[in-house]
Design a protein around this motif. Structure first.
Motif, PDB file in Angstrom:
ATOM      1  N   GLN A  37      -0.637 -98.130  -1.652  1.00 53.55           N
ATOM      2  CA  GLN A  37       0.352 -99.063  -1.113  1.00 53.55           C
ATOM      3  C   GLN A  37       0.049-100.452  -1.652  1.00 53.55           C
ATOM      4  O   GLN A  37      -1.062-100.950  -1.540  1.00 53.55           O
ATOM      5  CB  GLN A  37       0.331 -99.074   0.417  1.00 53.55           C
ATOM      6  CG  GLN A  37       1.340-100.052   1.024  1.00 53.55           C
ATOM      7  CD  GLN A  37       1.450 -99.919   2.522  1.00 53.55           C
ATOM      8  OE1 GLN A  37       1.038 -98.918   3.087  1.00 53.55           O
ATOM      9  NE2 GLN A  37       1.998-100.926   3.161  1.00 53.55           N
ATOM     10  N   ARG A  38       1.077-101.077  -2.235  1.00 53.60           N
ATOM     11  CA  ARG A  38       0.915-102.407  -2.811  1.00 53.60           C
ATOM     12  C   ARG A  38       2.098-103.270  -2.416  1.00 53.60           C
ATOM     13  O   ARG A  38       3.180-102.781  -2.094  1.00 53.60           O
ATOM     14  CB  ARG A  38       0.813-102.324  -4.337  1.00 53.60           C
ATOM     15  CG  ARG A  38      -0.377-101.534  -4.847  1.00 53.60           C
ATOM     16  CD  ARG A  38      -1.683-102.269  -4.623  1.00 53.60           C
ATOM     17  NE  ARG A  38      -1.734-103.486  -5.430  1.00 53.60           N
ATOM     18  CZ  ARG A  38      -2.139-103.523  -6.699  1.00 53.60           C
ATOM     19  NH1 ARG A  38      -2.535-102.397  -7.300  1.00 53.60           N
ATOM     20  NH2 ARG A  38      -2.173-104.656  -7.362  1.00 53.60           N
ATOM     21  N   THR A  39       1.894-104.599  -2.472  1.00 50.66           N
ATOM     22  CA  THR A  39       2.928-105.572  -2.130  1.00 50.66           C
ATOM     23  C   THR A  39       3.109-106.521  -3.296  1.00 50.66           C
ATOM     24  O   THR A  39       2.140-106.885  -3.982  1.00 50.66           O
ATOM     25  CB  THR A  39       2.553-106.358  -0.863  1.00 50.66           C
ATOM     26  OG1 THR A  39       2.307-105.431   0.199  1.00 50.66           O
ATOM     27  CG2 THR A  39       3.674-107.304  -0.442  1.00 50.66           C
TER      28      THR A  39
ATOM     29  N   ARG B 291       7.435-103.948  -1.023  1.00 50.07           N
ATOM     30  CA  ARG B 291       6.274-103.071  -0.822  1.00 50.07           C
ATOM     31  C   ARG B 291       6.576-101.697  -1.416  1.00 50.07           C
ATOM     32  O   ARG B 291       7.720-101.233  -1.360  1.00 50.07           O
ATOM     33  CB  ARG B 291       5.929-102.906   0.659  1.00 50.07           C
ATOM     34  CG  ARG B 291       5.509-104.180   1.355  1.00 50.07           C
ATOM     35  CD  ARG B 291       4.853-103.869   2.704  1.00 50.07           C
ATOM     36  NE  ARG B 291       5.650-102.967   3.507  1.00 50.07           N
ATOM     37  CZ  ARG B 291       6.605-103.351   4.333  1.00 50.07           C
ATOM     38  NH1 ARG B 291       6.901-104.641   4.453  1.00 50.07           N
ATOM     39  NH2 ARG B 291       7.289-102.471   5.044  1.00 50.07           N
TER      40      ARG B 291
ATOM     41  N   GLN C  57       4.907 -97.616  -1.629  1.00 51.32           N
ATOM     42  CA  GLN C  57       3.917 -96.670  -1.099  1.00 51.32           C
ATOM     43  C   GLN C  57       4.182 -95.299  -1.695  1.00 51.32           C
ATOM     44  O   GLN C  57       5.326 -94.839  -1.708  1.00 51.32           O
ATOM     45  CB  GLN C  57       3.977 -96.613   0.424  1.00 51.32           C
ATOM     46  CG  GLN C  57       2.916 -95.700   1.041  1.00 51.32           C
ATOM     47  CD  GLN C  57       2.931 -95.756   2.554  1.00 51.32           C
ATOM     48  OE1 GLN C  57       3.780 -96.427   3.154  1.00 51.32           O
ATOM     49  NE2 GLN C  57       2.000 -95.070   3.186  1.00 51.32           N
TER      50      GLN C  57
END
Length: 472
Positions: free
Chosen positions: A272-274, A281, A283
């Motif tokens: 998961q990254r933003t 975001r 995921q």
């Protein structure tokens, strides 16, 4: 020129064997289709001679057992009939297969009547990121058709094939022979731009063995949202094939490029990254094979085309295409009730029509109200007139009524119209009484009472005593 054509025609009619030198007619069919051919012959080709349908290879015609001599041995997919009256041999081939591609000939007693170049192509329909596998018998080369004559080599057994993860189509293609010496072609991570016509060929694409028409379709999604709103997008993939590959969310720019906004990572932070601005975001659920992208605080400039994509060192491979349309939010002074989709605002003509309709409705209601008021007024007036007449009649009856109290009666009355005062004097002679005069006021009970100054009626009743009878 005309003389030369006539001479050539005369030679073909006199020597049917020369017809074999004419170029074969081109026939193109899809797999599963049907081919119907008519082969005419001349009077010199006796109707008693046998006819056959054979396949040419290296200038030799190999019998397919499609012959009028042995009709019982004709395959189910082939039909050959001789029509002596019309001097035509008809041939039918049904349920065509890709391997049926080749050159065929009608022959009569080993004399060629007609040649056909048959191209049965295989049609393949695939989605992006799918894998294509094709078996090419007697082939050494896989090439892509470009133009009328050129076929660009994608992979060949004559040179070492590569199996790298390059984005280029020829680097995503591999070849392999099986035990039956059949070549299997594999194309991985298909993209829409791979759509085209391919050949299983010999001699580096110069000789076609089989044709494959490939169509690759994009998976698409569409979303609409308001400014300051949020959306959530999910893209599926085969976790067995691409579970370990990094995923990306990008916005399509001019041409085929796509600007990466956020990517997943297999590091310690998980999948998961933003994004840098914190509004996007991503995921990756590698167990289910689902990538989820969330976009928050949407703005009008966020409208556009996005990709869910595989992110590799060689570049991006699109998984799904997502179209997003963000409409502007209305200002507070306009009110939320005025919100309408873009392009659907009411036109001036519709406002005029609405005003006219409201005016007609209000006019009808006003007319109905006036009619109702007039009817009520007329009814009320009649009711008041009826009530006044009844009251006057009751007053007159009460003022004129008298009581018969004796054998004789004298009545005197006087009226003063200006004052409305009435006096009634009654002199009643009746039986003697020891009592004195009797006075009483008579007020009509049925008449409506009025305020001060109302008419009042007085009556004076006097009893005159008769001489007593001493004897009585």
């Amino acid at each position: 020129m005309a003389m030369e054509l006539r001479a050539l025609l005369l030679l073909l009619l006199c020597f049917p064997g020369l017809q074999a030198q004419a170029p074969p007619a081109e026939e193109r069919r899809r797999e599963g289709g049907t081919l119907y051919v008519q082969c005419p012959y001349t009077d010199k080709t006796s109707g008693d001679q046998w006819k056959r349908w054979c396949r040419l290879k290296d200038e030799r015609c190999y019998d397919l057992w499609a012959s009028t001599t042995y009709p019982s041995q004709i395959p189910d997919r082939f039909t050959i009939k001789d029509h002596p009256t019309a001097k035509i041999v008809s041939v039918t081939m049904t349920d065509l297969k890709a391997e049926d591609s080749g050159t065929y000939a009608c022959e009569s007693s080993y004399s060629p009547l007609k040649r056909i170049s048959l191209n049965v192509f295989k049609e393949e329909l695939q989605w992006e990121l799918d894998t294509l596998q094709v078996q090419c018998p007697y082939s050494t080369t896989w090439c892509r058709r470009e133009g009328q004559t050129e076929c660009r080599v994608m992979a060949s057994t004559e040179s070492r094939s590569t199996r790298s993860n390059s984005k280029a189509a020829h680097d995503r293609t591999s070849l392999m022979y099986d035990r039956l010496n059949t070549l299997t072609v594999t194309m991985r991570r298909l993209q829409a731009q791979d759509t085209g016509t391919y050949w299983c060929a010999l001699s580096s694409g110069r000789t076609r063995v089989m044709e494959v028409v490939l169509s690759v379709f994009k998976r698409t999604q569409q979303y609409t949202a308001k400014e300051s709103g949020n959306i959530s997008v999910q893209c599926q993939y085969k976790n067995t094939d691409y579970g370990a590959v990094s995923k990306a969310w990008c916005k399509e720019e001019a041409g085929t490029s796509c600007e990466i906004l956020v990517t997943t990572s297999s590091g310690l932070s998980g999948n998961q990254r933003t994004s840098q601005d914190g509004r996007v975001r991503i995921q990756d659920d590698t167990q289910q094979g689902i990538v989820t992208i969330t976009m928050e605080q949407l703005q009008a400039q966020d409208s556009g085309v996005y990709w869910c994509a595989l992110h590799e060192s060689s570049g991006l491979s699109r998984m799904e295409e997502v179209t997003l349309e963000v409409s502007e939010a209305l200002s507070d002074t306009e009110g939320s009730s005025q919100a309408t989709p873009l392009g659907n605002s009411p036109t001036p003509s519709s406002n005029v029509n609405t005003f006219i309709l409201l005016s007609v409705v209000l006019s009808i209601l006003l007319i109905l109200a006036l009619i109702t008021s007039a009817a009520l007024c007329v009814r009320l007036q009649k009711l008041l007139e009826r009530t006044g007449n009844q009251g006057a009649e009751d007053t007159y009856d009460n003022s004129e009524g008298t009581a018969q109290l004796g054998s004789t009666e004298r009545r005197e009355s006087s009226k003063d119209d200006s004052k409305g005062l009435k006096h009634n004097n009654l002199d009643l002679q009746s039986q003697p009484s020891s009592e004195g005069p009797l006075y009483c006021n008579i007020e009509p009970s049925q008449a409506h009472r009025k305020p001060q100054g109302e008419n009042v009626e007085y009556a004076v009743i006097a009893f005159n005593q008769l001489p007593r009878n001493d004897a009585g």
